[in-house]
Design a protein around this motif. Structure first.
Motif, PDB file in Angstrom:
ATOM      1  N   GLY A  58       0.782  -1.227   0.000  1.00  0.00           N
ATOM      2  CA  GLY A  58       0.000   0.000   0.000  1.00  0.00           C
ATOM      3  C   GLY A  58       0.810   1.270   0.000  1.00  0.00           C
ATOM      4  O   GLY A  58       0.238   2.367   0.062  1.00  0.00           O
ATOM      5  N   GLN A  59       2.139   1.165  -0.091  1.00  0.00           N
ATOM      6  CA  GLN A  59       3.016   2.324  -0.017  1.00  0.00           C
ATOM      7  C   GLN A  59       4.113   2.208  -1.070  1.00  0.00           C
ATOM      8  O   GLN A  59       4.467   1.108  -1.498  1.00  0.00           O
ATOM      9  CB  GLN A  59       3.616   2.444   1.391  1.00  0.00           C
ATOM     10  CG  GLN A  59       2.553   2.718   2.458  1.00  0.00           C
ATOM     11  CD  GLN A  59       2.920   2.150   3.829  1.00  0.00           C
ATOM     12  OE1 GLN A  59       3.405   2.864   4.680  1.00  0.00           O
ATOM     13  NE2 GLN A  59       2.697   0.865   4.025  1.00  0.00           N
ATOM     14  N   HIS A  64      -1.428  -2.175  -3.545  1.00  0.00           N
ATOM     15  CA  HIS A  64      -2.345  -1.961  -2.422  1.00  0.00           C
ATOM     16  C   HIS A  64      -3.010  -3.282  -2.062  1.00  0.00           C
ATOM     17  O   HIS A  64      -3.173  -4.173  -2.899  1.00  0.00           O
ATOM     18  CB  HIS A  64      -3.417  -0.945  -2.795  1.00  0.00           C
ATOM     19  CG  HIS A  64      -2.872   0.422  -3.053  1.00  0.00           C
ATOM     20  ND1 HIS A  64      -3.680   1.519  -3.269  1.00  0.00           N
ATOM     21  CD2 HIS A  64      -1.589   0.890  -3.122  1.00  0.00           C
ATOM     22  CE1 HIS A  64      -2.933   2.596  -3.463  1.00  0.00           C
ATOM     23  NE2 HIS A  64      -1.658   2.229  -3.380  1.00  0.00           N
ATOM     24  N   TYR A  71      -4.893  -1.730   7.613  1.00  0.00           N
ATOM     25  CA  TYR A  71      -3.543  -2.248   7.469  1.00  0.00           C
ATOM     26  C   TYR A  71      -3.008  -2.615   8.847  1.00  0.00           C
ATOM     27  O   TYR A  71      -2.118  -1.964   9.385  1.00  0.00           O
ATOM     28  CB  TYR A  71      -2.655  -1.210   6.784  1.00  0.00           C
ATOM     29  CG  TYR A  71      -2.764  -1.226   5.274  1.00  0.00           C
ATOM     30  CD1 TYR A  71      -1.714  -1.650   4.476  1.00  0.00           C
ATOM     31  CD2 TYR A  71      -3.939  -0.837   4.639  1.00  0.00           C
ATOM     32  CE1 TYR A  71      -1.803  -1.676   3.089  1.00  0.00           C
ATOM     33  CE2 TYR A  71      -4.052  -0.851   3.254  1.00  0.00           C
ATOM     34  CZ  TYR A  71      -2.983  -1.276   2.488  1.00  0.00           C
ATOM     35  OH  TYR A  71      -3.081  -1.308   1.109  1.00  0.00           O
ATOM     36  N   ASN A 197      -0.110   6.348  -1.641  1.00  0.00           N
ATOM     37  CA  ASN A 197      -0.406   5.485  -0.508  1.00  0.00           C
ATOM     38  C   ASN A 197      -1.876   5.092  -0.505  1.00  0.00           C
ATOM     39  O   ASN A 197      -2.753   5.904  -0.816  1.00  0.00           O
ATOM     40  CB  ASN A 197      -0.081   6.208   0.808  1.00  0.00           C
ATOM     41  CG  ASN A 197       1.387   6.559   0.925  1.00  0.00           C
ATOM     42  OD1 ASN A 197       2.242   5.769   0.573  1.00  0.00           O
ATOM     43  ND2 ASN A 197       1.677   7.761   1.414  1.00  0.00           N
ATOM     44  N   ASP A 198      -2.144   3.834  -0.148  1.00  0.00           N
ATOM     45  CA  ASP A 198      -3.527   3.370  -0.033  1.00  0.00           C
ATOM     46  C   ASP A 198      -4.246   4.197   1.027  1.00  0.00           C
ATOM     47  O   ASP A 198      -3.773   4.325   2.157  1.00  0.00           O
ATOM     48  CB  ASP A 198      -3.542   1.883   0.350  1.00  0.00           C
ATOM     49  CG  ASP A 198      -4.923   1.253   0.202  1.00  0.00           C
ATOM     50  OD1 ASP A 198      -5.931   1.984   0.227  1.00  0.00           O
ATOM     51  OD2 ASP A 198      -4.981   0.016   0.088  1.00  0.00           O
TER      52      ASP A 198
END
Length: 281
Positions: A58-59, A64, A71, A197-198
């Motif tokens: 996710g980063q 993601h 997370y 980012n998610d």
């Protein structure tokens, strides 16, 4: 340094690799909403290591998560172990910053036979809650996850505006540090720039460990732990972390000038001196 990529369970995880094969294997884990570029300044100063810095799920450039949940900090553990397995590393060192430090501590407590060294920067144990707080923790997480469904992410007219936003974020960064993260974490679409980012990373965990549970992981760690804290760092505000450090006989704590991201351009050489001594022992 070269780019590194790994496929696991239908997802792609990316990162950077420094050093030479055959040296001490090290997996480096970044903090919340950062990416593996957080180690760009530090890694070139580390000696005799084969270091892989990951973009956690996710980063950065990693995929993601496809599920709708938060997370949670333990979800990264299987992916890190899968990376070590793919590389054939039966034992390896861990280097974690902030949230990545907490993940590293959990890995070292979950798989103590596999972790030869544990070095953490500006964090140690995961954040804990009282058992009676679990229902409210879950309620807050579920409501937050529902609220962010379909929420638009922040868009910036220029790449530099995205960098400036990161400089002024919750944990402020100098331009050099924000720029390093942005080069890996900012994307452009239809003339607008955004951090990739998610958005689910902003939701709290559905469940957090209690103090006793966190201590159980720490009690299983085998190597002496190197803890590096910034004298003006964010970690100093958490009394629980001080309690965990105070209750541990197997830690060495180094206080260095600097803030939460002291391992980046701010104090990377001083941090490297501590780590080179620790990793060579």
């Amino acid at each position: 340094m070269h780019e590194w990529k790994f496929e696991f369970d239908g997802a792609t995880y990316c990162g950077k690799r420094w050093g030479e094969e055959g040296a001490l294997p090290v997996i480096a884990l970044h903090g919340w909403l950062d990416n593996c570029a957080t180690f760009d300044f530090l890694a070139p100063h580390l000696k005799n290591v084969d270091l892989i810095a990951l973009d956690l799920a996710g980063q950065g450039k990693s995929d993601h998560r496809k599920h709708g949940g938060a997370y949670n900090i333990w979800l990264d553990i299987m992916e890190v172990i899968a990376v070590a397995n793919e590389l054939g590393w039966k034992q390896f060192a861990l280097l974690g910053h902030s949230r990545g430090a907490m993940i590293s501590t959990l890995i070292a407590g979950t798989f103590p036979d596999r972790v030869s060294h544990l070095a953490v920067i500006e964090a140690f144990a995961p954040m804990v809650v009282e058992a009676k707080e679990a229902p409210q923790q879950l309620a807050n997480a579920v409501q937050n996850l529902l609220d962010i469904q379909g929420k638009e992410r922040s868009l910036f007219p220029t790449f530099n505006d995205a960098v400036k936003a990161r400089e002024k974020g919750f944990l402020k960064l100098c331009n050099a540090d924000a720029l390093a993260l942005a080069k890996r974490g900012v994307l452009e679409k239809k003339g607008k720039f955004f951090w990739n980012n998610d958005i689910k990373l902003n939701a709290p965990s559905e469940v957090k460990f209690t103090r006793d549970q966190a201590q159980a992981f720490i009690d299983r760690i085998q190597p002496e732990v190197a803890i590096i804290l910034g004298e003006q760092g964010f970690a100093n505000e958490f009394s629980e972390m001080k309690d965990f450090i105070g209750a541990s006989n197997n830690v060495q704590v180094s206080y260095l000038p600097g803030g939460h991201h002291l391992h980046m351009s701010e104090q990377c050489e001083q941090v490297a001196e501590v780590l080179n001594c620790y990793f060579s022992a």
